[in-house]
Design an enzyme around this catalytic site. Sequence first.
Site, short mmCIF file in Angstrom:
data_model
loop_
_atom_site.label_atom_id
_atom_site.label_comp_id
_atom_site.label_asym_id
_atom_site.label_seq_id
_atom_site.Cartn_x
_atom_site.Cartn_y
_atom_site.Cartn_z
N GLU A 1 11.01 -13.22 29.01
CA GLU A 1 11.54 -13.81 30.24
C GLU A 1 10.96 -15.21 30.43
OE1 GLU A 1 10.32 -11.23 33.41
OE2 GLU A 1 11.34 -9.49 32.55
N CYS B 1 11.15 -59.29 59.16
CA CYS B 1 10.66 -59.09 57.79
C CYS B 1 11.84 -58.94 56.83
CB CYS B 1 9.77 -57.85 57.73
SG CYS B 1 9.23 -57.45 56.07
N LYS C 1 2.10 -19.94 27.81
CA LYS C 1 2.33 -21.19 28.52
C LYS C 1 2.86 -22.28 27.59
CE LYS C 1 0.39 -20.18 32.62
NZ LYS C 1 -0.83 -20.79 33.05
N CYS D 1 1.74 -58.41 55.78
CA CYS D 1 2.86 -57.94 54.98
C CYS D 1 3.09 -58.86 53.77
CB CYS D 1 4.11 -57.90 55.85
SG CYS D 1 5.61 -57.54 54.92
N TYR E 1 12.00 -9.97 38.83
CA TYR E 1 11.63 -9.63 37.45
C TYR E 1 10.77 -8.39 37.33
CZ TYR E 1 7.76 -12.62 39.03
OH TYR E 1 6.75 -13.19 39.75
N LYS F 1 8.94 -17.93 32.41
CA LYS F 1 7.91 -17.82 33.45
C LYS F 1 8.23 -18.89 34.49
CE LYS F 1 2.96 -17.38 34.18
NZ LYS F 1 2.87 -18.27 35.34
N CYS G 1 6.48 -60.90 54.52
CA CYS G 1 6.72 -61.83 55.63
C CYS G 1 5.44 -62.28 56.33
CB CYS G 1 7.67 -61.21 56.65
SG CYS G 1 6.90 -59.91 57.63
N CYS H 1 4.45 -52.79 58.60
CA CYS H 1 4.57 -54.21 58.92
C CYS H 1 5.28 -54.28 60.27
CB CYS H 1 5.42 -54.89 57.85
SG CYS H 1 6.19 -56.41 58.42
N ASP I 1 8.16 -21.19 37.78
CA ASP I 1 7.06 -21.85 38.48
C ASP I 1 7.35 -21.91 39.97
OD1 ASP I 1 4.67 -23.05 38.70
OD2 ASP I 1 5.27 -24.97 37.88
#
Length: 682
Positions: free
Chosen positions: A115, A444, A327, A421, A239, A117, A424, A439, A119
């Site tokens: 099967e 800007c 894995k 910024c 599963y 695996k 600007c 900012c 995550d």
Amino acid sequence: MNRDEALSRMETLKEAILYHNRRYYQLDAPEITDADYDQLLRKLIDLETEYPDLATPDSPTQRVGAPPLEKFGAVAHLTPMLSLANAFSDEEIREFDRRCRRFLEDEKTISYIVEPKLDGLAVNLLYERGALTVGLTRGDGHIGEDITLNLRTIPTIPLIIPRPENAAPTAETKTPSVPERIEVRGEVCMERKAFRNLNRRRAEEEAPPFANPRNAAAGSLRQLDSRITARRPLTMFCYAIGTAEGAFFRTHAEVLRTLAAWGFRVNPLIRPAVDIEECIQHYHRIGGLREQLPYDIDGIVIKVDELALQERLGAVSRSPRWAVACKFAAIQGQTVIEDIIVQVGRTGVLTPVAIMRPVRIGGVMVSRATLHNQDEIDRKDIRTGDTVVIQRAGDVIPEVVEVVKTLRTGAERPFVMPETCPECNSRVVRSKGEAAHRCIGIACPAQIREHIAHFVSRGALDIEGLGEKMVAQLVAGGLIGDPADIFFLTKEKLLGLERTADKSASNLLAAIGRAKKPPLDRLIFALGIRHVGEQTAKRLADTHVTLDALAAATFEELQTIRDIGPEVAASIAGFFREPVNLHVLDKLCRAGVVPQETVRPKAAPLAGKSFVFTGTLGRMGRSEAKALVQSLGGKVDNSVTKTTHYVVAGEAAGSKLEKAGRSGIAILDEEGFFALTGGDEN
Ligand code: IVH
């Protein structure tokens, strides 16, 4: 290493593992890679094997995961949820097979099931007489967190196990009847595409993005408010089973087939294997598919098929002898951060981005990674010049996992957010309680550019030919300063731009002309009101049929709309009070932009389903509940018959509930009913 040294090493390892368990399982904020964690655990297991008398019952090797958080109820699994031992190479897989055969002595070859695996997060569903009654996280393997309400919102989790005549046919001679009690186990995950969309929506609503689909799934399942979970695109692959009373299975394959026939989602890549060599072939085949799959997997699981053999093999401490996780190598790479630049977004948020020496990771060249914000950089202690570990989970944006501190030379430079910024020169501020620096410059150019780019983007007004580059050019050339200016562009103005030919100018003007009748919800979304993403914009377009009506809505009125709290309501009301915004809206109106009322087909997720109510519901009256079912395409009857699909039982439910119980019809409590009817938003 002598005995004393081993003891002290074991103590250190235990402490580290417990710490990382907490980061991973409870805080959803792992600090080290799975591979590194596995190594810590492995070292401890090795030492405990070498010095069995030094192993303690409270060792993390004896417990899977971490104790549950306090906020959800804690409930014991009927059968503990074990973890899996790992194998990292073909040879280690063969060793697993040899161990099984040695243990069984009489078995020559063993057949297996292979099967993927997945995550995500392991969960355990308890069905009693066919109805889902309790759903738990794995917790410490013995006691899990009660997240029943959240799990009920996941569309692929059946609320009932159908009676045999309603189940899909299987290859078995007879379909197993509904067991008295059965624990169904599997992994809750978020598919990559759904994950990307979720993060895109979160960015629009200025919520922090999730680092990867696993974290997104975990964060979504840990919501105390199941209505939030219901809006997250979760799925579950089943599963395994735990306790199963009143059901008999001979093989694991039979278990999986039956689960599928009952309506559980079972992964389509699962395959039988006649011997371990075939398992290894599947390992490499599935490994090759990894990048193309719609969801993240981090390996495969090999399981002995015959349940009687599984029984004989049993378990050692935390994992069964009859299964092994193989894995895949993590999709990671190392590179150097050459620079950290700062990007300014539509709302003025400054985002630090790492510019890296290009590196190939899992077949893709990577040279940039967002570092999110100053706090994140400080937490990971990332500096310019650092060598870092970069990870790509599937096709997700690359992230900096950790700094390789041993490679530091002393020449690395810490990052500090600029005080002005970069676009600007306006002041940069950080409000209390916010991770973001912003900012505050009203003019800007970066903000103007991003704001307009959002206005014309795909989910908004969707103007073809107006990509980010073109917008940047128009802003830099002073041709546009706000979204409404787009509609006042002329051919002469466009032809003044570099590399703009007559034809492309005409095409662009035509596309702009077509955008003058946008659906109302898209226009609302396009305005870029803080906290108003696509979903909220749809909701607003449904409740307020015109833009004028929305502009006139008060703070109090806005809060009566579903899912709109004080923060969002204040943002909307504030937007329409701002003279600069009203000026832009007025200009749009003068340009002839007229939003269309949104006509969307009504969703009918309950089409063909019939409901019977009994008892009193706490949250709404009977007629309101009836209208809700009907609005979703379902039908409401007065009495329970053979054609009834669901009986909704409120307080003081009567004989209808008994009848439903006797005939094995699905019974929903109030929460279950709202999960079913309110879960799907569109
Ligand atoms: S079987 C005793 N099958 O891997 C067997 N687990 O390290 C228990 N997982 O907690 C699990 N895909 O979260 C099994 N096809 C699969 C799986 C799977 C993912 C996860 C699960 C489990 C962990 C074990």
